[in-house]
Design a protein around this motif. Sequence first.
Motif, PDB file in Angstrom:
ATOM      1  N   SER A  13      23.761 -33.424 131.944  1.00  0.00           N
ATOM      2  CA  SER A  13      24.805 -32.864 133.409  1.00  0.00           C
ATOM      3  C   SER A  13      23.964 -33.490 134.221  1.00  0.00           C
ATOM      4  CB  SER A  13      24.914 -31.327 133.025  1.00  0.00           C
ATOM      5  OG  SER A  13      25.610 -30.582 133.944  1.00  0.00           O
ATOM      6  N   VAL A  14      23.265 -33.486 134.586  1.00  0.00           N
ATOM      7  CA  VAL A  14      22.528 -34.108 136.263  1.00  0.00           C
ATOM      8  C   VAL A  14      22.566 -35.073 136.318  1.00  0.00           C
ATOM      9  CG1 VAL A  14      20.491 -33.980 137.764  1.00  0.00           C
ATOM     10  CG2 VAL A  14      21.012 -31.507 136.568  1.00  0.00           C
ATOM     11  N   ALA A  15      22.259 -36.247 134.915  1.00  0.00           N
ATOM     12  CA  ALA A  15      22.676 -37.451 135.110  1.00  0.00           C
ATOM     13  C   ALA A  15      24.250 -37.756 135.515  1.00  0.00           C
ATOM     14  CB  ALA A  15      21.797 -37.701 134.192  1.00  0.00           C
ATOM     15  N   ALA A  56      20.399 -40.312 152.112  1.00  0.00           N
ATOM     16  CA  ALA A  56      22.015 -39.305 151.842  1.00  0.00           C
ATOM     17  C   ALA A  56      21.165 -39.831 150.056  1.00  0.00           C
ATOM     18  CB  ALA A  56      23.726 -40.223 151.730  1.00  0.00           C
ATOM     19  N   ALA A  57      20.679 -41.192 149.441  1.00  0.00           N
ATOM     20  CA  ALA A  57      21.095 -41.247 148.180  1.00  0.00           C
ATOM     21  C   ALA A  57      19.524 -40.950 147.999  1.00  0.00           C
ATOM     22  CB  ALA A  57      20.812 -42.641 148.231  1.00  0.00           C
ATOM     23  N   ARG A  58      18.444 -40.811 148.907  1.00  0.00           N
ATOM     24  CA  ARG A  58      16.877 -40.052 149.059  1.00  0.00           C
ATOM     25  C   ARG A  58      17.170 -38.833 148.840  1.00  0.00           C
ATOM     26  NH1 ARG A  58      13.521 -42.602 153.641  1.00  0.00           N
ATOM     27  NH2 ARG A  58      15.506 -40.940 154.250  1.00  0.00           N
ATOM     28  N   GLN A  59      17.658 -37.986 148.985  1.00  0.00           N
ATOM     29  CA  GLN A  59      18.478 -36.317 149.189  1.00  0.00           C
ATOM     30  C   GLN A  59      19.162 -35.976 148.301  1.00  0.00           C
ATOM     31  OE1 GLN A  59      19.295 -34.479 152.324  1.00  0.00           O
ATOM     32  NE2 GLN A  59      18.315 -35.684 154.364  1.00  0.00           N
ATOM     33  N   SER A  62      16.372 -36.494 144.991  1.00  0.00           N
ATOM     34  CA  SER A  62      15.189 -35.715 145.265  1.00  0.00           C
ATOM     35  C   SER A  62      15.715 -34.236 144.375  1.00  0.00           C
ATOM     36  CB  SER A  62      14.881 -35.390 146.432  1.00  0.00           C
ATOM     37  OG  SER A  62      14.384 -36.238 147.085  1.00  0.00           O
ATOM     38  N   PHE A  63      17.607 -34.518 144.747  1.00  0.00           N
ATOM     39  CA  PHE A  63      18.059 -32.973 144.156  1.00  0.00           C
ATOM     40  C   PHE A  63      18.069 -32.757 142.784  1.00  0.00           C
ATOM     41  CE2 PHE A  63      22.103 -30.856 142.867  1.00  0.00           C
ATOM     42  CZ  PHE A  63      21.580 -29.262 143.318  1.00  0.00           C
ATOM     43  N   SER A  73      17.966 -25.051 135.990  1.00  0.00           N
ATOM     44  CA  SER A  73      18.629 -25.033 137.143  1.00  0.00           C
ATOM     45  C   SER A  73      19.035 -25.546 137.924  1.00  0.00           C
ATOM     46  CB  SER A  73      16.660 -24.537 138.263  1.00  0.00           C
ATOM     47  OG  SER A  73      16.228 -23.577 137.313  1.00  0.00           O
ATOM     48  N   THR A  74      18.823 -26.803 138.098  1.00  0.00           N
ATOM     49  CA  THR A  74      19.197 -28.016 138.246  1.00  0.00           C
ATOM     50  C   THR A  74      20.729 -27.701 138.588  1.00  0.00           C
ATOM     51  OG1 THR A  74      17.714 -28.889 139.624  1.00  0.00           O
ATOM     52  CG2 THR A  74      20.047 -30.038 139.965  1.00  0.00           C
ATOM     53  N   ALA A  75      20.641 -28.182 136.625  1.00  0.00           N
ATOM     54  CA  ALA A  75      21.783 -27.942 136.323  1.00  0.00           C
ATOM     55  C   ALA A  75      23.123 -26.537 136.513  1.00  0.00           C
ATOM     56  CB  ALA A  75      22.188 -27.945 134.338  1.00  0.00           C
TER      57      ALA A  75
END
Length: 107
Positions: A13-15, A56-59, A62-63, A73-75
């Motif tokens: 999901s995160v990917a 932006a891509a770096r942030q 990181s996220f 948690s991120t998902a």
Amino acid sequence: MATKAERQAARASVAVYHEAQLGVLIEHVGWAVDRFRAGEQDAFEVDAVIHQFHRAARQLWSFCDQSGAQVESTAQLIARMADDGDAIDWWQRGAPARPRGAEDLGR
């Protein structure tokens, strides 16, 4: 504790989110290059867009670069944002810091 399958689903999901958001950021670079080719922007303006893309891509990376319980948690956060119609504006997060003017320096 999440099962292995749940962690894999969270990572997937995160990917998917990461790739979609990276695509949005790449569009900004594409538009800048197109405007440069049309003579509507100079090379320095395109360079500024590329630098903003990089920040932006770096942030975004990181996220999205989480492991273990963090990826779950991120998902969950990504799913909650989608349900609520919220979104993180990664492009804006990559914007350069506002230069300090004389008013900011107490002059």
